[in-house]
Design a protein around this motif. Structure first.
Motif, PDB file in Angstrom:
ATOM      1  N   PHE A  95      39.051  27.163  30.354  1.00 23.01           N
ATOM      2  CA  PHE A  95      40.398  27.609  30.012  1.00 23.01           C
ATOM      3  C   PHE A  95      40.569  27.341  28.530  1.00 23.01           C
ATOM      4  N   VAL A  96      41.627  27.896  27.937  1.00 25.70           N
ATOM      5  CA  VAL A  96      41.769  27.847  26.486  1.00 25.70           C
ATOM      6  C   VAL A  96      43.193  27.496  26.069  1.00 25.70           C
ATOM      7  N   LEU A  97      43.299  26.967  24.852  1.00 25.33           N
ATOM      8  CA  LEU A  97      44.574  26.823  24.159  1.00 25.33           C
ATOM      9  C   LEU A  97      44.633  27.980  23.181  1.00 25.33           C
ATOM     10  N   VAL A  98      45.743  28.731  23.218  1.00 27.10           N
ATOM     11  CA  VAL A  98      45.868  29.946  22.423  1.00 27.10           C
ATOM     12  C   VAL A  98      47.092  29.861  21.521  1.00 27.10           C
ATOM     13  N   GLY A  99      46.917  30.320  20.294  1.00 26.85           N
ATOM     14  CA  GLY A  99      48.024  30.465  19.363  1.00 26.85           C
ATOM     15  C   GLY A  99      48.429  31.923  19.278  1.00 26.85           C
ATOM     16  N   SER A 100      49.712  32.174  19.159  1.00 28.91           N
ATOM     17  CA  SER A 100      50.244  33.529  19.089  1.00 28.91           C
ATOM     18  C   SER A 100      50.939  33.708  17.748  1.00 28.91           C
TER      19      SER A 100
END
Length: 177
Positions: free
Chosen positions: A152-157
């Motif tokens: 799973f990932v940490l995502v920036g928008s």
């Protein structure tokens, strides 16, 4: 100048490989009608939405997420749906696999233990395919797919030239074996 801390818009997600993203994006484009198909590179399944978060918290978020223990997830994308209230066409599993439910529970428990603010709405697993849709299309027919998620990932928008762009900040792999 304001003394406000720098913020970043963040969420944790399952992030499909390029082949699955491409297959989902192709279907979305064919089904979009007057709606807006999700761009291939933005297709994902949100596990926990944090929203605007102090940039200084990113190392703590990474440390908390690194402590999540989970096994690889075999997620059947065997269902297509439409939410009229927000005009979204989505795909997902008829029944969430236990490994996905366990991952979400563990991740959210770790966020809670760290006092991290996130959207606490009940988890509803889905992959958004089309926004501003008028309903489910008559064609193309949905062909079930299987998503093998090994991390799973940490995502920036961010917004780039008026478009929302997602950037994977950090990956967290499933336990070996």
């Amino acid at each position: 100048m304001s003394g406000a801390a720098e913020t970043v818009r963040l969420f944790f997600a399952l992030w499909p490989g390029a082949d699955l993203q491409a297959r989902l994006a192709t279907w979305a484009k064919q089904a979009a009608g007057r709606g807006r198909a999700m761009r291939r590179e933005n297709i994902h399944l949100t596990l926990a939405f944090l929203g605007d978060t102090a940039a200084s918290l990113v190392p703590e978020l990474i440390a908390l997420a690194a402590g999540v223990r989970f096994v690889s997830i075999r997620l059947p994308l065997d269902r297509i749906g439409y939410w009229k209230h927000n005009r979204i066409i989505w795909c997902g599993a008829e029944q969430d696999p236990p490994a996905l439910s366990a991952l979400v529970s563990e991740l959210r428990a770790r966020l809670d233990s760290g006092g991290i603010v996130y959207d606490r709405k009940p988890f509803v697993s889905h992959v958004t395919l089309v926004r501003n849709a008028a309903g489910l299309p008559a064609a193309p027919a949905w062909v079930p797919l299987v998503w093998e998620a090994a991390d799973f990932v940490l995502v920036g928008s961010t917004r780039v030239e008026g478009r929302v762009t997602y950037q994977v900040t950090k990956r967290f792999p499933a336990a070996a074996g």
